[in-house]
Write a protein that holds these residues in place. Structure first.
Motif, PDB file in Angstrom:
ATOM      1  N   THR A  14      40.797  70.008  95.022  1.00 13.15           N
ATOM      2  CA  THR A  14      39.708  70.055  95.999  1.00 13.15           C
ATOM      3  C   THR A  14      38.377  70.397  95.330  1.00 13.15           C
ATOM      4  O   THR A  14      37.374  69.711  95.542  1.00 13.15           O
ATOM      5  CB  THR A  14      40.003  71.093  97.103  1.00 13.15           C
ATOM      6  N   VAL A  15      38.352  71.449  94.534  1.00 14.72           N
ATOM      7  CA  VAL A  15      37.113  71.866  93.884  1.00 14.72           C
ATOM      8  C   VAL A  15      36.604  70.782  92.939  1.00 14.72           C
ATOM      9  O   VAL A  15      35.401  70.510  92.889  1.00 14.72           O
ATOM     10  CB  VAL A  15      37.299  73.220  93.155  1.00 14.72           C
ATOM     11  N   LEU A  16      37.499  70.139  92.226  1.00 20.00           N
ATOM     12  CA  LEU A  16      37.094  69.062  91.322  1.00 20.00           C
ATOM     13  C   LEU A  16      36.414  67.925  92.087  1.00 20.00           C
ATOM     14  O   LEU A  16      35.338  67.457  91.698  1.00 20.00           O
ATOM     15  CB  LEU A  16      38.309  68.524  90.557  1.00 20.00           C
ATOM     16  N   ILE A  17      37.015  67.516  93.193  1.00 21.13           N
ATOM     17  CA  ILE A  17      36.445  66.420  93.983  1.00 21.13           C
ATOM     18  C   ILE A  17      35.129  66.841  94.641  1.00 21.13           C
ATOM     19  O   ILE A  17      34.140  66.112  94.609  1.00 21.13           O
ATOM     20  CB  ILE A  17      37.466  65.902  95.017  1.00 21.13           C
ATOM     21  N   VAL A  18      35.098  68.036  95.236  1.00 24.27           N
ATOM     22  CA  VAL A  18      33.880  68.519  95.893  1.00 24.27           C
ATOM     23  C   VAL A  18      32.745  68.665  94.877  1.00 24.27           C
ATOM     24  O   VAL A  18      31.612  68.222  95.130  1.00 24.27           O
ATOM     25  CB  VAL A  18      34.134  69.857  96.628  1.00 24.27           C
ATOM     26  N   ALA A  19      33.025  69.251  93.727  1.00 22.08           N
ATOM     27  CA  ALA A  19      31.989  69.431  92.707  1.00 22.08           C
ATOM     28  C   ALA A  19      31.494  68.086  92.181  1.00 22.08           C
ATOM     29  O   ALA A  19      30.290  67.916  91.942  1.00 22.08           O
ATOM     30  CB  ALA A  19      32.528  70.287  91.559  1.00 22.08           C
ATOM     31  N   THR A  20      32.389  67.130  92.021  1.00 23.74           N
ATOM     32  CA  THR A  20      31.992  65.794  91.558  1.00 23.74           C
ATOM     33  C   THR A  20      31.003  65.166  92.532  1.00 23.74           C
ATOM     34  O   THR A  20      29.970  64.625  92.121  1.00 23.74           O
ATOM     35  CB  THR A  20      33.223  64.890  91.392  1.00 23.74           C
ATOM     36  N   SER A  56      26.353  65.837  97.812  1.00 25.87           N
ATOM     37  CA  SER A  56      27.022  65.941  99.109  1.00 25.87           C
ATOM     38  C   SER A  56      28.428  66.526  98.957  1.00 25.87           C
ATOM     39  O   SER A  56      29.404  65.786  98.828  1.00 25.87           O
ATOM     40  CB  SER A  56      27.103  64.567  99.776  1.00 25.87           C
ATOM     41  N   PRO A  57      28.530  67.849  99.000  1.00 23.73           N
ATOM     42  CA  PRO A  57      29.863  68.443  98.899  1.00 23.73           C
ATOM     43  C   PRO A  57      30.761  68.085 100.081  1.00 23.73           C
ATOM     44  O   PRO A  57      31.978  68.014  99.937  1.00 23.73           O
ATOM     45  CB  PRO A  57      29.585  69.946  98.843  1.00 23.73           C
ATOM     46  N   MET A  58      30.172  67.822 101.255  1.00 23.30           N
ATOM     47  CA  MET A  58      31.001  67.505 102.422  1.00 23.30           C
ATOM     48  C   MET A  58      31.709  66.162 102.246  1.00 23.30           C
ATOM     49  O   MET A  58      32.849  66.008 102.675  1.00 23.30           O
ATOM     50  CB  MET A  58      30.163  67.516 103.705  1.00 23.30           C
ATOM     51  N   ILE A  59      31.064  65.190 101.624  1.00 23.67           N
ATOM     52  CA  ILE A  59      31.759  63.915 101.353  1.00 23.67           C
ATOM     53  C   ILE A  59      32.932  64.178 100.420  1.00 23.67           C
ATOM     54  O   ILE A  59      34.027  63.644 100.621  1.00 23.67           O
ATOM     55  CB  ILE A  59      30.786  62.870 100.760  1.00 23.67           C
ATOM     56  N   GLY A  60      32.709  65.012  99.412  1.00 25.05           N
ATOM     57  CA  GLY A  60      33.808  65.378  98.517  1.00 25.05           C
ATOM     58  C   GLY A  60      34.944  66.045  99.261  1.00 25.05           C
ATOM     59  O   GLY A  60      36.122  65.756  99.015  1.00 25.05           O
ATOM     60  N   LYS A  61      34.601  66.933 100.198  1.00 24.87           N
ATOM     61  CA  LYS A  61      35.637  67.608 101.004  1.00 24.87           C
ATOM     62  C   LYS A  61      36.430  66.588 101.809  1.00 24.87           C
ATOM     63  O   LYS A  61      37.663  66.622 101.842  1.00 24.87           O
ATOM     64  CB  LYS A  61      34.988  68.634 101.932  1.00 24.87           C
ATOM     65  N   LEU A  62      35.723  65.664 102.456  1.00 23.59           N
ATOM     66  CA  LEU A  62      36.402  64.655 103.277  1.00 23.59           C
ATOM     67  C   LEU A  62      37.303  63.757 102.443  1.00 23.59           C
ATOM     68  O   LEU A  62      38.389  63.377 102.885  1.00 23.59           O
ATOM     69  CB  LEU A  62      35.374  63.831 104.051  1.00 23.59           C
ATOM     70  N   ILE A  63      36.888  63.435 101.245  1.00 23.74           N
ATOM     71  CA  ILE A  63      37.718  62.606 100.370  1.00 23.74           C
ATOM     72  C   ILE A  63      38.903  63.407  99.826  1.00 23.74           C
ATOM     73  O   ILE A  63      39.997  62.869  99.661  1.00 23.74           O
ATOM     74  CB  ILE A  63      36.862  62.004  99.235  1.00 23.74           C
ATOM     75  N   SER A  64      38.708  64.685  99.590  1.00 23.27           N
ATOM     76  CA  SER A  64      39.794  65.500  99.038  1.00 23.27           C
ATOM     77  C   SER A  64      40.934  65.715 100.034  1.00 23.27           C
ATOM     78  O   SER A  64      42.088  65.885  99.624  1.00 23.27           O
ATOM     79  CB  SER A  64      39.263  66.857  98.578  1.00 23.27           C
ATOM     80  N   LEU A  65      40.635  65.705 101.313  1.00 17.13           N
ATOM     81  CA  LEU A  65      41.663  66.033 102.316  1.00 17.13           C
ATOM     82  C   LEU A  65      42.877  65.112 102.293  1.00 17.13           C
ATOM     83  O   LEU A  65      44.014  65.600 102.268  1.00 17.13           O
ATOM     84  CB  LEU A  65      41.038  66.102 103.708  1.00 17.13           C
ATOM     85  N   PRO A  66      42.715  63.773 102.308  1.00 15.00           N
ATOM     86  CA  PRO A  66      43.928  62.949 102.246  1.00 15.00           C
ATOM     87  C   PRO A  66      44.651  63.079 100.906  1.00 15.00           C
ATOM     88  O   PRO A  66      45.893  62.974 100.858  1.00 15.00           O
ATOM     89  CB  PRO A  66      43.429  61.522 102.488  1.00 15.00           C
ATOM     90  N   VAL A  67      43.905  63.322  99.844  1.00 16.79           N
ATOM     91  CA  VAL A  67      44.534  63.482  98.527  1.00 16.79           C
ATOM     92  C   VAL A  67      45.442  64.703  98.525  1.00 16.79           C
ATOM     93  O   VAL A  67      46.621  64.627  98.152  1.00 16.79           O
ATOM     94  CB  VAL A  67      43.465  63.586  97.414  1.00 16.79           C
TER      95      VAL A  67
END
Length: 112
Positions: A71-77, A84-95
């Motif tokens: 999660t942190v890796l995707i959000v930070a990326t 946009s950390p929220m886009i990262g959060k949304l993408i991390s959820l299904p993963v």
């Protein structure tokens, strides 16, 4: 359904914290931690019919660390590339949902 409840809690808490001016990594961590508590409790009781299975907790905590790092890796990326950390959060959820359910089913909550 439990995954949806956990994901909605995760997103809502993170969004509230971001709007309050909290750093995106702190907001990610707090939201993730709250959703983990809800997720473990509900999966133990309803998905795997074990009640609150404390003997499975150490395995679940290993899974939590793995999912947190993903999660942190995707959000930070997404914070660094699109601001946009929220886009990262949304993408991390299904993963992490796929990782979490698969590892939970075949390792964390596996019946002997």
């Amino acid at each position: 359904m439990i995954g949806v409840i956990s994901a909605l809690l995760d997103i809502a808490v993170m969004q509230i914290l971001l709007l309050a001016g909290i750093n995106y990594l702190v907001a990610t961590t707090i939201a993730f931690a709250l959703s983990v508590i809800v997720n473990f409790s509900l999966h133990s009781k309803y998905t795997f019919s074990l009640g609150i299975a404390y003997r499975h907790l150490w395995k679940y905590l290993i899974l939590v660390v793995l999912n947190y790092l993903v999660t942190v890796l995707i959000v930070a990326t997404f914070e660094h590339t699109l601001a946009s950390p929220m886009i990262g959060k949304l993408i991390s959820l299904p993963v992490i949902a796929v990782i979490g359910f698969t590892v939970s089913r075949f390792w964390v909550f596996r019946q002997r």
